[in-house]
Scaffold this active site. Structure first.
Site, PDB file in Angstrom:
ATOM      1  CG  ASP A 120       5.838   6.059 -16.982  1.00  0.00           C
ATOM      2  OD1 ASP A 120       6.599   6.334 -16.028  1.00  0.00           O
ATOM      3  OD2 ASP A 120       4.652   6.430 -17.032  1.00  0.00           O
ATOM      4  CE1 TYR A 135      -2.945   9.220 -14.828  1.00  0.00           C
ATOM      5  CE2 TYR A 135      -1.006   9.209 -13.418  1.00  0.00           C
ATOM      6  CZ  TYR A 135      -2.103   9.870 -13.940  1.00  0.00           C
ATOM      7  OH  TYR A 135      -2.352  11.165 -13.589  1.00  0.00           O
ATOM      8  CE  LYS A 165       4.772   7.635  -8.706  1.00  0.00           C
ATOM      9  NZ  LYS A 165       3.730   8.312  -7.956  1.00  0.00           N
TER      10      LYS A 165
HETATM   11  N1  HOZ Z   1      -1.145   9.216  -9.734  1.00  0.00           N
HETATM   12  C1  HOZ Z   1      -0.773   8.905  -8.394  1.00  0.00           C
HETATM   13  C2  HOZ Z   1      -0.892   7.443  -8.133  1.00  0.00           C
HETATM   14  N2  HOZ Z   1      -0.485   6.557  -9.133  1.00  0.00           N
HETATM   15  C3  HOZ Z   1      -1.600   9.652  -7.404  1.00  0.00           C
HETATM   16  C4  HOZ Z   1      -0.775  10.581  -6.673  1.00  0.00           C
HETATM   17  C5  HOZ Z   1      -1.460  11.337  -5.544  1.00  0.00           C
HETATM   18  O1  HOZ Z   1      -2.670  11.396  -5.455  1.00  0.00           O
HETATM   19  O2  HOZ Z   1      -0.736  11.899  -4.744  1.00  0.00           O
END
Ligand code: HOZ
Length: 440
Positions: A251, A156, A279
């Site tokens: 990534d 992702y 993050k």
């Molecule tokens: N894409 C995030 C997890 N891999 C989700 C982040 C969220 O919902 O805060």
């Protein structure tokens, strides 16, 4: 933790205030949330509304305290509301929330991040991992004059159009790995290959090598559970990209400064051409970045023609939070202790599985870990999909009721912070044994 709070009893099962708050949220927010995976779509039930978070714990509106293993999806590596981070944020906020102009902390955080990434000379701060990956891909296309991007199923890279193809995380959780609204032309520009299958990547290069601008990869996949690279996989990607003049993008939004100082590239010794971060580098504020050598990064506007901009990019409060957080991470032994604590948890969960007669596969690196209900370690998205997700969903609720906060999806990695204690970790293992006895 007090004895009472360490108990594995189902003390957090009744949440009337959360229920009411979420009912209200659903009237105004799409699905009651601002990011889909939070909606408990696959695990079922009502999302828990948070009142506050401190250290290793999250507290809900009903006053229950949970041991947090999500850490706001990775950023909270030093624990929530760390006093040094709060001081830095307060001090920065008092000088102004946003300038839309250069400030010294941008340079300081840039210097610190680049000092941890060999071969990277320049950085551009943005606001989210989506922006970082989208911008790195634009840069790779511009630098090579090519159009195609190779990505891996179940990885992702945020929700920009060309990356929302065979995507992990919430897209996998909600069963729409390729979203409606992504044009066919855009999707056709993204070639999807199975993670950990370097031979398949070699075949793609053999077929359309001159068209490939970049290979983008999570060096340790964290959006289909926790899936480390098999031996030689990343090295082959490096060799193929070098041989064919394509850009290798790591990534490290999730793994950056999470699995080690710098990120996984410091563990494996492989140098990508571009790195995406997010993050941890913002310590809980909306900060992300992409970085690389001057020969690539100097093609970004204003030095070069590749346009990318943002009103809140390099925001002073975010920069201050990032600097304070990385300042703590940089301390001698920080990642050693975090790694031991996280490994203790991964081992404990495997042991809890054995105790309950359930096949649980676990793994960890630095402060990142994962577990899946499968006999063998997961290596790719097809194997991640084949895990027992129904059992995960029951386990998730059994853990929540016992005061353990997990991601509400079997397709996510999990995180331990420096604020967790051995007692916290052992309480989680105890809860897991108890939960599995109930739901397996
Ligand atoms: N894409 C995030 C997890 N891999 C989700 C982040 C969220 O919902 O805060």
């Amino acid at each position: 933790m007090t004895t009472e709070q360490s108990s594995v009893a189902r003390t957090c099962a009744s949440r009337p205030r959360s229920e009411a708050a979420f009912a209200r949220a659903r009237e105004v927010l799409v699905g009651g949330v601002n990011s889909p995976v939070r909606a408990f779509g696959s695990v079922g039930g009502t999302p828990v509304t948070v009142a506050r978070a401190h250290g290793a714990y999250i507290e809900d509106l009903d006053g229950h305290r949970y041991i947090d293993l999500v850490g706001t999806w990775g950023p909270a590596i030093v624990g929530h509301a760390h006093p040094a981070v709060l001081d830095a944020v307060r001090e920065a906020a008092e000088r102004g929330l946003s300038f839309g102009a250069p400030c010294e902390d941008e340079t300081r955080l840039g210097e610190l991040v680049l000092s941890a990434l060999p071969g990277h000379d320049r950085i551009r701060f943005v606001n989210s991992g989506t922006e970082a990956c989208m911008s790195a891909i634009r840069l790779a296309r511009a630098a090579t004059g090519r159009q195609k991007i190779v990505k891996f199923a179940g990885n992702y890279h945020g929700h920009s159009d060309s990356m929302l193809v065979a995507a992990g995380s919430g897209a996998a959780t909600h069963g729409v790995p390729t979203s409606p609204g992504v044009s066919q032309a855009t999707a056709a520009g993204t070639v999807v290959v199975a993670y950990n299958d370097a031979d398949a990547v070699a075949r793609v290069f053999a077929e359309i090598g001159p068209d490939i601008a970049a290979v983008v990869v999570e060096p340790v996949a964290g959006n289909m559970g926790f899936v480390p690279p098999v031996g030689g996989f990343l090295q082959r990607l490096r060799e193929l990209c070098t041989a064919h003049g394509a850009v290798l993008i790591f990534d490290e939004v999730m793994t950056g400064f999470r699995v080690a100082w710098g990120g996984y590239q410091r563990v494996c010794g492989i140098r990508p051409d571009l790195t995406c971060l997010g993050k941890v580098i913002g310590g809980g504020m909306p900060v992300a970045a992409y970085a690389g050598p001057a020969r690539l990064m100097d093609q970004v506007s204003p030095l070069g023609p590749v346009y990318q901009a943002g009103t809140l990019s390099g925001n002073p409060v975010g920069m201050a939070a990032g600097l304070a957080t990385l300042g703590i991470c940089k301390a001698e032994g920080f990642y050693d202790r975090l790694g031991l604590l996280t490994a203790r948890l991964a081992d404990g969960l495997a042991g809890a599985g054995r105790g309950a007669g359930v096949a649980v596969s676990t793994g960890s690196l630095g402060g990142m870990f994962g577990f899946s209900f499968s006999a063998e370690p997961v290596r790719n998205f097809a194997e991640a999909q084949a895990c027992d997700h129904k059992l995960f969903n029951r386990f998730f609720h059994a853990m929540l009721d016992r005061g353990v906060w997990l991601a509400p999806s079997g397709y996510e990695a999990a995180f331990v912070s420096a604020a967790h204690t051995e007692a916290d970790i052992d309480a989680v293992i105890g809860a897991a044994a108890d939960a599995l006895a109930e739901v397996a």
